[in-house]
Scaffold this active site. Structure first.
Site, PDB file in Angstrom:
ATOM      1  N   ARG A 121      25.119  93.249  62.082  1.00  0.00           N
ATOM      2  CA  ARG A 121      23.857  92.589  61.713  1.00  0.00           C
ATOM      3  C   ARG A 121      22.707  93.190  62.501  1.00  0.00           C
ATOM      4  O   ARG A 121      22.126  92.536  63.354  1.00  0.00           O
ATOM      5  CB  ARG A 121      23.997  91.125  61.964  1.00  0.00           C
ATOM      6  N   GLN A 126      20.797  96.489  57.327  1.00  0.00           N
ATOM      7  CA  GLN A 126      20.492  95.418  56.367  1.00  0.00           C
ATOM      8  C   GLN A 126      20.680  95.851  54.916  1.00  0.00           C
ATOM      9  O   GLN A 126      21.196  95.092  54.109  1.00  0.00           O
ATOM     10  CB  GLN A 126      19.063  94.913  56.576  1.00  0.00           C
ATOM     11  N   ASP A 129      24.326  95.607  53.794  1.00  0.00           N
ATOM     12  CA  ASP A 129      25.022  94.356  54.093  1.00  0.00           C
ATOM     13  C   ASP A 129      25.444  93.617  52.810  1.00  0.00           C
ATOM     14  O   ASP A 129      24.656  92.892  52.200  1.00  0.00           O
ATOM     15  CB  ASP A 129      24.083  93.486  54.945  1.00  0.00           C
ATOM     16  N   SER A 132      25.421  89.679  52.758  1.00  0.00           N
ATOM     17  CA  SER A 132      24.114  89.097  52.465  1.00  0.00           C
ATOM     18  C   SER A 132      23.772  89.223  50.986  1.00  0.00           C
ATOM     19  O   SER A 132      23.303  88.274  50.367  1.00  0.00           O
ATOM     20  CB  SER A 132      23.022  89.787  53.283  1.00  0.00           C
ATOM     21  N   TYR A 229      25.249  84.669  64.193  1.00  0.00           N
ATOM     22  CA  TYR A 229      26.100  83.675  63.541  1.00  0.00           C
ATOM     23  C   TYR A 229      26.126  82.370  64.346  1.00  0.00           C
ATOM     24  O   TYR A 229      25.653  82.322  65.487  1.00  0.00           O
ATOM     25  CB  TYR A 229      27.531  84.203  63.439  1.00  0.00           C
TER      26      TYR A 229
HETATM   27  P1  NAD Z   1      27.242  82.383  57.512  1.00  0.00           P
HETATM   28  O1  NAD Z   1      27.621  82.676  56.113  1.00  0.00           O
HETATM   29  O2  NAD Z   1      28.106  82.879  58.620  1.00  0.00           O
HETATM   30  O3  NAD Z   1      27.141  80.785  57.682  1.00  0.00           O
HETATM   31  C1  NAD Z   1      26.307  80.022  56.842  1.00  0.00           C
HETATM   32  C2  NAD Z   1      25.484  79.055  57.664  1.00  0.00           C
HETATM   33  O4  NAD Z   1      26.319  77.987  58.118  1.00  0.00           O
HETATM   34  C3  NAD Z   1      24.857  79.663  58.929  1.00  0.00           C
HETATM   35  O5  NAD Z   1      23.447  79.482  58.888  1.00  0.00           O
HETATM   36  C4  NAD Z   1      25.494  78.853  60.061  1.00  0.00           C
HETATM   37  O6  NAD Z   1      24.604  78.650  61.158  1.00  0.00           O
HETATM   38  C5  NAD Z   1      25.816  77.551  59.364  1.00  0.00           C
HETATM   39  N1  NAD Z   1      26.787  76.690  60.055  1.00  0.00           N
HETATM   40  C6  NAD Z   1      27.913  77.041  60.739  1.00  0.00           C
HETATM   41  N2  NAD Z   1      28.516  75.948  61.242  1.00  0.00           N
HETATM   42  C7  NAD Z   1      27.779  74.876  60.861  1.00  0.00           C
HETATM   43  C8  NAD Z   1      27.898  73.465  61.066  1.00  0.00           C
HETATM   44  N3  NAD Z   1      28.900  72.946  61.778  1.00  0.00           N
HETATM   45  N4  NAD Z   1      26.944  72.660  60.530  1.00  0.00           N
HETATM   46  C9  NAD Z   1      25.915  73.177  59.811  1.00  0.00           C
HETATM   47  N5  NAD Z   1      25.750  74.497  59.575  1.00  0.00           N
HETATM   48  C10 NAD Z   1      26.661  75.331  60.103  1.00  0.00           C
HETATM   49  O7  NAD Z   1      25.735  82.815  57.810  1.00  0.00           O
HETATM   50  P2  NAD Z   1      24.926  84.013  57.160  1.00  0.00           P
HETATM   51  O8  NAD Z   1      24.446  83.644  55.814  1.00  0.00           O
HETATM   52  O9  NAD Z   1      25.748  85.219  57.277  1.00  0.00           O
HETATM   53  O10 NAD Z   1      23.637  84.098  58.108  1.00  0.00           O
HETATM   54  C11 NAD Z   1      23.617  83.778  59.478  1.00  0.00           C
HETATM   55  C12 NAD Z   1      22.304  84.322  60.083  1.00  0.00           C
HETATM   56  O11 NAD Z   1      22.324  85.739  60.161  1.00  0.00           O
HETATM   57  C13 NAD Z   1      21.068  83.979  59.286  1.00  0.00           C
HETATM   58  O12 NAD Z   1      20.008  83.687  60.165  1.00  0.00           O
HETATM   59  C14 NAD Z   1      20.745  85.251  58.553  1.00  0.00           C
HETATM   60  O13 NAD Z   1      19.384  85.354  58.194  1.00  0.00           O
HETATM   61  C15 NAD Z   1      21.133  86.260  59.587  1.00  0.00           C
HETATM   62  N6  NAD Z   1      21.414  87.581  59.004  1.00  0.00           N
HETATM   63  C16 NAD Z   1      20.928  88.688  59.657  1.00  0.00           C
HETATM   64  C17 NAD Z   1      21.179  89.953  59.139  1.00  0.00           C
HETATM   65  C18 NAD Z   1      20.652  91.191  59.814  1.00  0.00           C
HETATM   66  O14 NAD Z   1      19.866  91.082  60.725  1.00  0.00           O
HETATM   67  N7  NAD Z   1      21.077  92.356  59.397  1.00  0.00           N
HETATM   68  C19 NAD Z   1      21.942  90.083  57.984  1.00  0.00           C
HETATM   69  C20 NAD Z   1      22.430  88.931  57.352  1.00  0.00           C
HETATM   70  C21 NAD Z   1      22.168  87.687  57.900  1.00  0.00           C
END
Ligand code: NAD
Length: 377
Positions: A121, A126, A129, A132, A229
């Site tokens: 990440r 990006q 990914d 995403s 995460y």
């Molecule tokens: P994910 O699919 O791993 O999880 C989905 C969501 O569930 C996350 O927001 C997580 O915080 C939430 N979650 C976990 N346990 C929980 C609980 N007990 N109660 C409520 N919510 C809970 O997450 P994702 O979609 O992969 O994204 C996570 C973060 O990473 C986001 O901020 C996203 O914008 C970021 N991201 C960054 C990049 C990058 O910089 N290249 C790429 C993709 C995502």
């Protein structure tokens, strides 16, 4: 470098790892592309379009023959792995968690497997990914599915015959899928609330016009890992969260759950007792179904009805938008391609690059990913 694209064989898998546009881009970048006949049929990409883009159409075996790389959507069968030549690269959504047996098959065949789930990440990655790109579409489709299962309209409607109240949608887990679910539900006119354990989510929820609902204690302030995460929360936090959720869901019509923790089962956020308190016409779409589900009653791949509450455990939401999900995944692979080849276009994975290092399950006959080395599962 020769790249093979096969028809996906998993039941219900409609996506394909290359589109006519991505084939054009790969060829422009110096690759040769062989596409199995009919590979894009479910995603509405006909063979003629691949041919016009410059691909060679071939039967399965011939497409694989002499391939330097296989771009796949899902983990292929062992027979495909053994048909690849030693040194070939396999890239796709390989379900790497606990995939020791699969990694061993790849290592034995000398196939270098790169799991897109492990794309780091970092900003530079990006565009590559796939988690995403696919989660974004899953979040959108989850709301579309919810609106189809819900026997009422989402927006408030004031008509001569009377007023219809707006639906209340609660999104649990505000990562990529959750954010898109919020945006989609808002576009449809619903009143949206959302929760997450990461503080960064709060501002994002507000920026989409939804209200953030969460237990914001000291543990919450430290819940995001360096990788972006969520951490697994303590039992104390989970109890406080469950209390808040239990009171909030009484008034909700639709709940979209997306909460995941890397390498762990999905956190249990909705118990049977909580669902028992929901309105009989309400709908739960559990995007985390394939990882065990956020709702205790979810059955992966099924829609069940519990006291009038419909609970959908669709595990194939991106595959329900095959043209778009294929296009985005194919573009992720086009962006990755320069890290797989040398200046002269020959296959040469950039093993020292953090992106390739992070994705590599196997290299030159060895299982190399730390999560799989010595993991007997
Ligand atoms: P994910 O699919 O791993 O999880 C989905 C969501 O569930 C996350 O927001 C997580 O915080 C939430 N979650 C976990 N346990 C929980 C609980 N007990 N109660 C409520 N919510 C809970 O997450 P994702 O979609 O992969 O994204 C996570 C973060 O990473 C986001 O901020 C996203 O914008 C970021 N991201 C960054 C990049 C990058 O910089 N290249 C790429 C993709 C995502």
């Amino acid at each position: 470098m020769r790249i093979a694209i096969l028809a996906e064989t998993r039941p219900g898998e409609t996506r394909v790892a290359a589109t006519p546009d991505s084939v054009k881009a790969l060829i422009k970048a110096g690759a040769q592309v062989s596409v199995e006949t009919g590979a894009g049929a479910h995603a509405d990409f006909p063979d003629s379009a691949y041919e016009a883009a410059g691909a060679t159409l071939a039967a399965r075996k011939a497409a694989l023959k002499d391939a330097d790389a296989l771009f796949a959507v899902r983990r292929p069968d062992d027979s495909v792995i053994s048909a690849l030549k030693p040194g070939a690269v396999l890239v796709g959504l390989l379900e790497p968690h606990g995939a020791s047996d699969f990694a061993a098959v790849c290592a034995k065949a000398g196939v270098n497997a790169l799991a897109m789930e492990y794309t780091p990440r970092i900003t530079r990655a990006q565009s590559m990914d796939a988690l995403s790109s696919q989660s974004n579409l899953a979040g959108y489709r989850a709301v579309v599915e919810a609106s189809a299962l819900y026997g009422r309209a989402f927006p408030m409607m004031m008509t001569a015959a009377g007023t219809i109240a707006a639906a209340r949608v609660f999104v649990m887990g505000v990562g990529v899928a959750g954010l898109q679910a919020i945006a989609t539900a808002r576009r449809l006119g619903a009143i949206v609330t959302a929760t997450d354990v990461r503080p960064a989510a709060k501002e994002q929820v507000a920026s989409l016009g939804a209200k953030f609902v969460a237990v914001e204690d000291e543990e919450f302030k430290a819940a995001e890992t360096a990788g972006g995460y969520a951490r697994e929360m303590s039992e104390t936090y989970k109890a406080k969260q469950a209390e808040l959720v239990a009171s909030h869901i009484l008034k909700q019509d639709v709940i979209i759950t997306t909460a995941l923790i890397p390498g762990r089962p999905a956190p249990r956020l909705l118990t049977k007792a909580m669902v028992d308190t929901m309105k009989p016409s309400s709908v739960i779409i559990d995007i985390a179904a394939a990882n065990g589900g956020n709702c205790e009653l979810t059955r992966s791949g099924e829609v069940i009805v519990h006291n009038g509450v419909k609970i959908a455990g669709y595990g194939d939401l991106p595959a329900r938008l095959p043209a778009d999900s294929s296009s985005l995944l194919a573009r992720n692979l086009v962006h990755l391609y320069p890290l797989l080849r040398a200046e002269d276009g020959a296959l040469a994975p950039h093993w020292d690059d953090d992106i390739i290092k992070g994705m590599a399950l196997t290299r030159d006959g060895e299982v190399v990913h730390p999560a799989l080395k010595g993991d007997g599962s």
